[in-house]
Enzyme design. Structure first.
Site, PDB file in Angstrom:
ATOM      1  N   LEU A 189      -9.519  -0.359 -35.011  1.00 24.46           N
ATOM      2  CA  LEU A 189      -8.935  -0.291 -33.664  1.00 24.46           C
ATOM      3  C   LEU A 189      -7.832   0.760 -33.587  1.00 24.46           C
ATOM      4  O   LEU A 189      -7.200   1.096 -34.585  1.00 24.46           O
ATOM      5  CB  LEU A 189      -8.385  -1.658 -33.235  1.00 24.46           C
ATOM      6  CG  LEU A 189      -7.174  -2.263 -33.952  1.00 24.46           C
ATOM      7  CD1 LEU A 189      -5.850  -1.676 -33.515  1.00 24.46           C
ATOM      8  CD2 LEU A 189      -7.144  -3.760 -33.739  1.00 24.46           C
ATOM      9  N   ARG A 191       6.472   3.852 -35.030  1.00 25.82           N
ATOM     10  CA  ARG A 191       6.413   4.127 -36.470  1.00 25.82           C
ATOM     11  C   ARG A 191       5.886   5.561 -36.685  1.00 25.82           C
ATOM     12  O   ARG A 191       4.832   5.922 -36.181  1.00 25.82           O
ATOM     13  CB  ARG A 191       5.519   3.084 -37.165  1.00 25.82           C
ATOM     14  CG  ARG A 191       6.147   1.697 -37.156  1.00 25.82           C
ATOM     15  CD  ARG A 191       5.261   0.654 -37.803  1.00 25.82           C
ATOM     16  NE  ARG A 191       4.157   0.244 -36.948  1.00 25.82           N
ATOM     17  CZ  ARG A 191       3.284  -0.711 -37.285  1.00 25.82           C
ATOM     18  NH1 ARG A 191       3.379  -1.341 -38.449  1.00 25.82           N
ATOM     19  NH2 ARG A 191       2.309  -1.041 -36.459  1.00 25.82           N
ATOM     20  N   CYS A 238      -0.405   4.486 -39.384  1.00 26.05           N
ATOM     21  CA  CYS A 238      -1.601   4.508 -40.241  1.00 26.05           C
ATOM     22  C   CYS A 238      -1.991   5.857 -40.833  1.00 26.05           C
ATOM     23  O   CYS A 238      -2.093   5.973 -42.050  1.00 26.05           O
ATOM     24  CB  CYS A 238      -2.754   3.870 -39.498  1.00 26.05           C
ATOM     25  SG  CYS A 238      -2.419   2.103 -39.289  1.00 26.05           S
ATOM     26  N   GLU A 271     -10.527  -2.553 -40.389  1.00 26.62           N
ATOM     27  CA  GLU A 271     -10.304  -2.531 -38.941  1.00 26.62           C
ATOM     28  C   GLU A 271     -10.197  -1.084 -38.468  1.00 26.62           C
ATOM     29  O   GLU A 271      -9.498  -0.288 -39.082  1.00 26.62           O
ATOM     30  CB  GLU A 271      -9.000  -3.290 -38.631  1.00 26.62           C
ATOM     31  CG  GLU A 271      -8.662  -3.338 -37.169  1.00 26.62           C
ATOM     32  CD  GLU A 271      -9.820  -3.852 -36.329  1.00 26.62           C
ATOM     33  OE1 GLU A 271     -10.248  -5.004 -36.551  1.00 26.62           O
ATOM     34  OE2 GLU A 271     -10.319  -3.096 -35.471  1.00 26.62           O
ATOM     35  N   ASP A 281       2.240 -16.284 -39.065  1.00 25.17           N
ATOM     36  CA  ASP A 281       3.145 -15.180 -39.398  1.00 25.17           C
ATOM     37  C   ASP A 281       4.419 -15.774 -39.979  1.00 25.17           C
ATOM     38  O   ASP A 281       4.887 -16.823 -39.516  1.00 25.17           O
ATOM     39  CB  ASP A 281       3.475 -14.330 -38.159  1.00 25.17           C
ATOM     40  CG  ASP A 281       3.888 -12.916 -38.554  1.00 25.17           C
ATOM     41  OD1 ASP A 281       3.100 -11.978 -38.371  1.00 25.17           O
ATOM     42  OD2 ASP A 281       5.017 -12.761 -39.104  1.00 25.17           O
ATOM     43  N   GLU A 339      -4.243   1.681 -31.533  1.00 25.26           N
ATOM     44  CA  GLU A 339      -3.214   1.090 -30.691  1.00 25.26           C
ATOM     45  C   GLU A 339      -3.345   1.688 -29.291  1.00 25.26           C
ATOM     46  O   GLU A 339      -3.739   2.836 -29.122  1.00 25.26           O
ATOM     47  CB  GLU A 339      -1.828   1.344 -31.282  1.00 25.26           C
ATOM     48  CG  GLU A 339      -1.646   0.541 -32.557  1.00 25.26           C
ATOM     49  CD  GLU A 339      -0.286   0.731 -33.212  1.00 25.26           C
ATOM     50  OE1 GLU A 339       0.678   1.078 -32.528  1.00 25.26           O
ATOM     51  OE2 GLU A 339      -0.218   0.510 -34.438  1.00 25.26           O
ATOM     52  N   THR A 380       0.612  -2.998 -45.039  1.00 24.87           N
ATOM     53  CA  THR A 380       0.443  -2.340 -46.345  1.00 24.87           C
ATOM     54  C   THR A 380       1.204  -1.018 -46.309  1.00 24.87           C
ATOM     55  O   THR A 380       0.596   0.051 -46.243  1.00 24.87           O
ATOM     56  CB  THR A 380      -1.058  -2.096 -46.643  1.00 24.87           C
ATOM     57  OG1 THR A 380      -1.654  -1.453 -45.506  1.00 24.87           O
ATOM     58  CG2 THR A 380      -1.798  -3.378 -46.932  1.00 24.87           C
ATOM     59  N   ASN A 413     -10.122   7.386 -41.699  1.00 26.57           N
ATOM     60  CA  ASN A 413      -8.802   7.844 -41.247  1.00 26.57           C
ATOM     61  C   ASN A 413      -8.496   9.252 -41.751  1.00 26.57           C
ATOM     62  O   ASN A 413      -7.903  10.065 -41.043  1.00 26.57           O
ATOM     63  CB  ASN A 413      -7.707   6.862 -41.687  1.00 26.57           C
ATOM     64  CG  ASN A 413      -7.512   5.747 -40.663  1.00 26.57           C
ATOM     65  OD1 ASN A 413      -8.252   5.667 -39.689  1.00 26.57           O
ATOM     66  ND2 ASN A 413      -6.529   4.897 -40.877  1.00 26.57           N
TER      67      ASN A 413
END
Ligand code: NAD
Ligand code: UGA
Length: 434
Positions: free
Chosen positions: A153, A331, A264, A151, A30, A155, A85, A212
């Site tokens: 997953l 977020r 997201c 991905e 990172d 949170e 992104t 999504n």
């Protein structure tokens, strides 16, 4: 296998830690030195159940954290790009971090064959751009493929979702890359019987935006049904429970509330909308999903205004700041916009969240942060539930009623039974409930 992970946020850290735990040799990179320094001490920069235990278990054995990318790229067979992104102001995905990661990888590629994996969520045909970028900036003659491995997953259950995935999607256009990716996931395929879908790179990219958008659509459908029930005098939970009993529909992601947030759904459906626009396809379907989500929050605020009339000078308690339970991520959290609006109307705000308060403190200095939910309710003229943490479901409501100035609850996540709460003497308003 030797694996490098570029970007140690929610996705990169979870992926790196889980792949190390499955037996691979993983180095996570990172460019944020503070993050790396904390990770080197076994401290997770995010709250995610189980993640710190797995970091500590694997650290300095088959898991390392570094700022410098060069050795990681040179030594790894598979390199995962897990950078952020974010959206541009027009909704399009901003791919500058992807491009930068690709350029940095290119610089340190050697003659060994490598698989570069796009795990970040990106619009269709991004992998082609990553490939072009690496070819353009590579200083040595390289052999590589770019793969899309989206991905899925969530949170709050990231470790569980990664180690027990519903499916693993691998978008590859070469057999060599396919074999490498199957080796990466071999422990999950063998131990957990995980389903693997091998598809084209472009299909894999679209599967992510499609999944999504579909999940966000289900939530907006639930919120539309809640609006309908409020107007027609029906109960959205009864209606949605019965609709979800149809196995073709299912119950998941049909909970109405104050709208979906997070890093997201809002950005990914906006990015998908842009993709449709670029491809010349009508995107009004996606706009409707966004619009209903916006209204879910607006309707909640209208109810508060209607009940309290003038907000100026009134004390309001807010329970839950994270965009969902079991995370400290704020977020696009609905609570933030609600705080902003109530503050603008002159309300005095007291808040409590089990994990997210440190992040919110960076945004608002003019609200009161409380050490427990009861302090947030003390002397309040209304109590708002914005995140459905388990802790709030078990509150001592008799105590809450005593300490509030006026016992009024706006339950943005339907955690309480309306009748029970009203029988205790509260004025209660849920979402889509009579
Ligand atoms: P994040 O912002 O938490 O983490 C991104 C990390 O990448 C940061 O730590 C940043 O410092 C680092 N980074 C950026 N550029 C870098 C570079 N060139 N070199 C090294 N490090 C770099 O993001 P996230 O939530 O983990 O999401 C990452 C991607 O995964 C996004 O595309 C997101 O849409 C997608 N995704 C996220 C989730 C989720 O639940 N958060 C789930 C599925 C997919
Ligand atoms: C979501 C997806 O569920 C993951 O599969 C995906 O990998 C991820 O986005 C991503 O691409 O980043 P996440 O944002 O972590 O995961 O959390 P969710 O559980 O999906 O919740 C998102 C938002 O929807 C939250 O604000 C939540 O409160 C809201 N929600 C969820 C509802 O309002 N109603 C529901 O029924 C479900």
């Amino acid at each position: 296998m030797k694996i490098a992970i570029i970007g140690t946020g929610y996705v990169g850290l979870t992926t790196g830690v889980c792949l190390a735990d499955l037996g691979h040799q993983v180095v996570c990179i990172d460019h944020n030195p503070d993050k790396v320094a904390r990770l080197k001490q076994g401290i997770s920069p995010i709250f995610e159940p189980g993640i710190e235990d797995l970091i500590k278990k694997n650290l300095n054995k088959n898991l390392a954290f570094e700022v410098e990318i060069a050795p990681a790229v040179k030594n790894s067979e598979v390199i995962f790009i897990c950078v952020n992104t974010p959206p541009k102001p027009n909704g399009q995905a901003d791919l500058k971090y992807i491009e930068k990661a690709a350029r940095e990888i290119a610089q340190f590629m050697n003659s060994d064959y490598k698989v570069i994996v796009d795990k970040s969520t990106v619009p269709v045909r991004t992998a082609e751009k990553v490939k072009e970028t690496i070819m353009a900036y590579a200083t040595e003659k390289t052999k590589f493929d770019v793969v899309s491995n989206p991905e899925f997953l969530r949170e709050g259950s990231a470790i569980k979702d990664t180690l027990n995935p519903d499916r693993i999607v691998i978008g590859v256009d070469s057999d060599q890359a396919k074999e490498k990716m199957l080796e990466v996931y071999k422990p999950l395929i063998e131990k957990e019987n995980s389903i693997v879908k091998i598809v084209s790179v472009r299909s894999a990219e679209l599967i992510k935006h499609g999944a999504n958008t579909f999940l966000a659509t289900k939530i907006s459908f639930a919120n539309l049904m809640a609006e309908t029930c409020e107007a027609a005098g029906a109960d959205a939970l009864e209606v949605l429970e019965a609709i979800g009993l149809d196995k073709r529909i299912g119950h998941q992601f049909l909970s109405p509330g104050i709208g979906f947030g997070g890093s997201c759904f809002p950005k990914d459906i906006a990015a998908y909308k842009k993709t449709l626009e670029i491809l010349g396809i009508d995107y009004s379907f996606v706009s409707a999903v966004e619009e209903i989500n916006r209204r879910a929050q607006e309707n909640f605020l209208h109810k508060i205004e209607k009940e309290l009339w003038v907000l100026d000078g009134k004390q309001i308690g807010i329970l839950g700041l994270a965009f969902k339970p079991n995370t400290d991520d704020i977020r696009n959290a609905p609570a933030l916009k609600i705080i902003e609006k109530l503050k603008n109307d002159g309300a005095k705000i007291k808040v409590y969240d089990p994990q997210a308060m440190a992040n919110v403190k960076k945004l608002f200095s003019d609200i009161e942060y409380c050490d427990n939910p009861y302090l947030a309710a003390q002397d309040a003229e209304a109590l708002l539930i914005c995140t459905e943490w388990d802790e709030f479901k078990n509150l001592d409501l008799a105590k809450i009623k005593k300490i509030m100035l006026t016992p009024v609850i706006f339950d943005g996540r339907n955690i309480f039974n309306p009748q029970t709460v009203r029988d205790m003497g509260f004025k209660y308003s849920g979402i889509g409930r009579p």
